[in-house]
Motif scaffolding. Structure first.
Motif, PDB file in Angstrom:
ATOM      1  N   LEU A   1       0.882  -1.094   0.097  1.00  0.00           N
ATOM      2  CA  LEU A   1      -0.141  -0.024  -0.143  1.00  0.00           C
ATOM      3  C   LEU A   1       0.751   1.143  -0.159  1.00  0.00           C
ATOM      4  O   LEU A   1       0.389   2.179  -0.632  1.00  0.00           O
ATOM      5  CB  LEU A   1      -0.837   0.031   1.222  1.00  0.00           C
ATOM      6  N   ALA A   2       1.638   1.048   0.699  1.00  0.00           N
ATOM      7  CA  ALA A   2       2.924   2.416   0.682  1.00  0.00           C
ATOM      8  C   ALA A   2       3.685   2.523  -0.485  1.00  0.00           C
ATOM      9  O   ALA A   2       4.346   3.575  -0.984  1.00  0.00           O
ATOM     10  CB  ALA A   2       3.788   2.201   1.954  1.00  0.00           C
ATOM     11  N   THR A   3       3.659   1.526  -1.319  1.00  0.00           N
ATOM     12  CA  THR A   3       4.205   1.689  -2.873  1.00  0.00           C
ATOM     13  C   THR A   3       3.239   2.198  -3.780  1.00  0.00           C
ATOM     14  O   THR A   3       3.492   2.361  -4.976  1.00  0.00           O
ATOM     15  CB  THR A   3       4.599   0.313  -3.323  1.00  0.00           C
ATOM     16  N   LEU A   4       1.995   2.568  -3.261  1.00  0.00           N
ATOM     17  CA  LEU A   4       0.848   3.197  -4.419  1.00  0.00           C
ATOM     18  C   LEU A   4       1.495   4.490  -4.930  1.00  0.00           C
ATOM     19  O   LEU A   4       1.306   4.860  -6.140  1.00  0.00           O
ATOM     20  CB  LEU A   4      -0.233   3.503  -3.685  1.00  0.00           C
ATOM     21  N   SER A   5       2.364   5.078  -4.023  1.00  0.00           N
ATOM     22  CA  SER A   5       2.923   6.467  -4.667  1.00  0.00           C
ATOM     23  C   SER A   5       3.803   6.353  -5.879  1.00  0.00           C
ATOM     24  O   SER A   5       3.945   7.331  -6.352  1.00  0.00           O
ATOM     25  CB  SER A   5       3.710   7.055  -3.621  1.00  0.00           C
ATOM     26  N   ALA A   6       4.375   5.079  -5.840  1.00  0.00           N
ATOM     27  CA  ALA A   6       5.262   4.899  -7.143  1.00  0.00           C
ATOM     28  C   ALA A   6       4.701   4.431  -8.668  1.00  0.00           C
ATOM     29  O   ALA A   6       5.387   4.538  -9.568  1.00  0.00           O
ATOM     30  CB  ALA A   6       6.284   3.694  -6.734  1.00  0.00           C
TER      31      ALA A   6
END
Length: 824
Positions: A428-433
């Motif tokens: 979920l924290a990698t959605l920004s990529a």
């Protein structure tokens, strides 16, 4: 732990399962209506009224009003046959009850009937749409959202803004992301082609670009394969430099370039590739692929068809044991593409698969993307988070707007026993990529239909689909304003949805202390339901087994119920699953109170999921079904109601009641199918003796059983009291099984009777069943009976017989045909 305010937030944010907040909703709706009417009356108040009181007394007016009330009454009656989405009893589908702010906002927006195609017509609802997307972008960790107005030179230089807009739903959001990705990825080939074919723009072939490996090289020195694999940022930079160059010259030159550019938008995909390959016969372009998890939503095949790539170009990557995209398989397929120079348009990850609510490992996909880029292959990374995008509201941010690293979060939120598994939190924290994201506010955003959303990390990509209508004004400095329709697939878009979304997040922010509380409630309820189902089915050893497709990780759970003694075939299991589902689905019944609980079903291809199903079903059954191209039907629960954790009554918690009901339905259907209503004429009825510890007259267990058609059809029920049991000792061999109905108020006496039957009467414990309570007056009767040799499955709780005698029927049917009087 959260404060009292956030724990009770959902109780103020919804109408309530029983309409508990109806008074507040009525006040708000009336205020909205009155305010709107006031606005109408005070717009040029001297204008004449066009409907006067005499009009309201005409026959036509009365007729219209009467017919409207009649038709509305009929519709309201029919609507009540639909699924009660507001109720915690609905655990079936990916649908939710709209929040109170969203509902009121939608109603307010409907009265004004704004169209967000252009800010000129709908200035306020466009501003509210932008405010909502600012919050969405912050939730997923994207750059700052596009302002209403851009700086003078923003369109010709790199600036860190994200972009997105509302649409009708996930299908359209995914389509638009695919459409933009297609046009972006093919843009370098179009520039190479126009430079080769048009002398006026031949100089563009000398423009330097950054390759996948980070090298700088002129456009015309790169092969088709290398141009097809330029990084996304390098492609948008190329576009911006060409645009800046053209803006410095006469407008006619820019118009000439636009007309000469043989892009896929102008020529169509097939014509573009044909023209390109004619120009470069020794270095042809190939149709690109899109890779996606096999757990994909069916809309992706439709969208591949619509953008001209074709459904065959959509390649499904296997899932791992947790129903997530298998990154090892992805890495292997990408390596094959590199070896054969097969371009890959994009890879689609999923946050919230339709069946399981699973979260693909986005962080691992990004790692694979870096590896592939080093080897010369790049791809657009789109995340289909239509279902699960709002899970990211659980994760806190730093002051800079970045996700707090998962390993720094509290164990109750992220950890082995936390709400989120560590790798799910990292995903979920990698959605920004990602390059683009689909999120559906009309799912876990608790907003009315239709409300989808598509987000892009870099707003410049919207130029890839820009279309301007000459009759609507636009400025080059337009950010999220002006003529929005030039950058959206859908032209007309309802402003009511924007008001609904805005008011929803304004009251319940998309943060851990706001919307994250709703997600917490739903995930906790799902885990509680899984635990209750597991406990309920394991408590009846030897009857029916709960066989999970996979342990649930978010809010959904797929499973089958199967006879504990085995599964003969997928076809027979599917038939049984369908019978259970028919008892727990909406089928248009007049009385919706007949729906105790609602769940759904889904199907998976056995061959595709054989590696997962081998741990769920006998391998030989899986192999046979896979060879026959069969599908497996799964029962599915999906918990999206934040009130489900609040529902605790004397009859049990929400999870316990669902588990009990599902077990009863499964048992009922199993017995009903196993035992026909009328046995074969040659079939001898199974003799059983019911022993009442104390005389019970009308309420005796034997009399209760005699009222069950299944029991009397297959069993010869006889009865006696414990007081006369010794007198019948010589005739006990005439019956096959004994059912001892124990009195919970006298456990010691009950145990003496059971001991006498197993020792002095020589009754085989396997043919002695006891109906009892679990504990009575401090004595654990179940444990004491086990000491006498009774199998655990032969001890039945009275609570299991409250609604049906099916459990007893199933137990008796499993007994050997030998008489109970023989211990051998």
């Amino acid at each position: 732990m959260s404060d009292d305010r956030s724990d009770a937030l959902h109780k103020a944010a919804f109408l309530g399962p029983k309409g508990e907040n109806a008074d507040e909703l009525e006040r708000l709706l009336l205020e909205v209506l009155r305010d709107h009417v006031f606005w109408r009356r005070n717009f040029h108040p001297r204008d004449s009224r066009l409907i006067d009181e005499r009009d309201k007394r005409t026959e036509a007016f009365d007729d219209m009003s009467a017919r409207l009330r009649d038709e509305l009454s009929k519709i309201l009656a029919e609507l009540k046959r639909a699924a009660p989405l507001y109720s915690p009893r609905q655990v079936a589908h990916i649908v939710s009850d709209p929040s109170l702010p969203a509902f009121v906002g939608y109603f307010a927006g409907l009265l004004y009937n704004q169209n967000n195609v252009v800010a000129e017509v709908s200035p306020e609802t466009v501003r509210e749409e932008r405010a909502y997307f600012k919050a969405l972008a912050e939730m997923v960790g994207y750059p700052s959202f596009l302002p209403e107005t851009l700086p003078q030179d923003a369109r010709t230089r790199r600036s860190a803004y994200s972009w997105g807009h509302l649409c009708s739903g996930g299908t359209v959001a995914n389509l638009e992301a695919l459409w933009i990705a297609r046009n972006i990825r093919l843009y370098p080939l179009a520039v190479r082609l126009v430079a080769a074919e048009t002398d006026a723009f031949a100089s563009f072939a000398d423009l330097e670009v950054t390759t996948a490996q980070g090298e700088r090289a002129p456009l015309d020195t790169l092969s088709t394969w290398r141009l097809s694999n330029l990084p996304i940022d390098a492609i948008t930079d190329l576009h911006l430099r060409i645009k800046a160059t053209l803006s410095e010259g006469p407008a006619a030159r820019a118009e000439a370039f636009q007309e000469a550019l043989p892009s896929v938008r102008q020529a169509g995909l097939a014509s573009f590739l044909l023209r390109y390959n004619r120009a470069f016969p020794d270095d042809p372009a190939r149709l690109p692929k899109v890779l996606i998890s096999q757990a994909t939503h069916y809309c992706w095949q439709k969208n591949m068809d619509l953008v001209g790539l074709g459904a065959d170009a959509l390649e499904k990557v296997p899932v791992d044991a947790r129903i997530r995209l298998d990154t090892d398989a992805l890495r292997e397929r990408l390596q094959e593409c590199i070896e054969h120079q097969q371009p890959v348009l994009g890879v689609v990850s999923i946050v919230g698969t339709t069946e399981e609510g699973a979260i693909d490992p986005l962080h691992e996909i990004e790692a694979v993307r870096e590896e592939a880029a080093d080897a010369g292959l790049t791809f657009w990374h789109h995340c289909d988070a239509a279902f699960g995008g709002f899970f990211s509201s659980l994760l806190p941010k730093t002051d800079d707007g970045d996700f707090v690293p998962p390993d720094q979060l509290d164990d109750s939120l992220v950890g082995t026993d936390g709400l989120l598994a560590p790798d799910n939190a990292e995903a979920l924290a990698t959605l920004s990529a990602t390059d683009s994201i689909t999120i559906d506010p009309h799912k876990f955003g608790y907003v009315p239909y239709p409300a989808g959303a598509v987000l892009f990390r870099d707003y410049h990509v919207r130029d890839a689909i820009a279309y301007k209508a000459p009759y609507l004004a636009d400025e080059d400095q337009a950010g999220f304003g002006g003529f929005l329709g030039q950058w959206t697939l859908e032209g007309s878009r309802p402003g009511a949805v924007a008001v609904s979304c805005y008011l929803s997040q304004a009251m319940v922010p998309l943060t851990p202390d706001g919307h994250g509380r709703f997600m917490t409630n739903c995930m906790e309820a799902n885990q509680q339901l899984f635990d209750a189902l597991t406990e309920r089915f394991s408590a009846t050893d030897g009857d029916l087994a709960l066989r999970p497709f996979h342990h649930p990780e978010t809010v959904a759970f797929c499973f089958v119920v199967a006879p504990d003694d085995g599964v003969e075939s997928v076809a027979s299991l599917n038939a049984y699953t369908d019978r259970i589902w028919q008892q727990m689905t909406v089928d248009g019944r007049e009385d919706i109170n007949q729906y105790a609980f609602l769940l759904s079903r889904t199907e998976i291809d056995v061959a595709d999921y054989a590696h997962v199903l081998n741990d769920m079903l006998p391998p030989e059954v899986v192999a046979e079904a896979a060879e026959a191209n069969e599908s497996l039907t799964l029962l599915r629960t999906c918990l999206m109601n934040p009130f489900q954790t609040d529902w605790n009554t004397e009859e049990g918690s929400f999870a316990e009641r669902v588990a009990d009901f599902l077990y009863d339905v499964a048992l009922e259907e199993y017995v009903a199918h196993t035992f026909p209503p009328v046995p074969h004429p040659d079939t001898e009825r199974h003799p059983i003796l019911v022993v009442e510890q104390t005389p019970r007259a009308q309420e005796g267990l034997a009399r209760y059983l005699e009222h069950d058609e299944k029991v009397i059809a297959h069993f010869d029920v006889r009865s006696c009291s414990a007081a006369t049991l010794k007198d019948l000792q010589g005739r006990l061999g005439d019956v096959r099984d004994i059912v001892l109905h124990l009195d919970p108020s006298a456990p010691s006496q009950a145990l003496r009777i059971a001991r006498w039957l197993t020792t002095e009467a020589d009754t085989n414990p396997a043919h002695l069943l006891a109906v009892t309570t679990n504990a009575a007056h401090g004595t654990d009767v179940t444990a004491r009976l086990a000491e006498l040799g009774l199998p655990a499955r032969n001890v039945i709780l009275e609570s299991d017989l409250l609604t049906s005698a099916r459990r007893l029927v199933l137990q008796l049917s499993a007994q050997r045909p030998a008489t109970v009087g023989s211990a051998s």
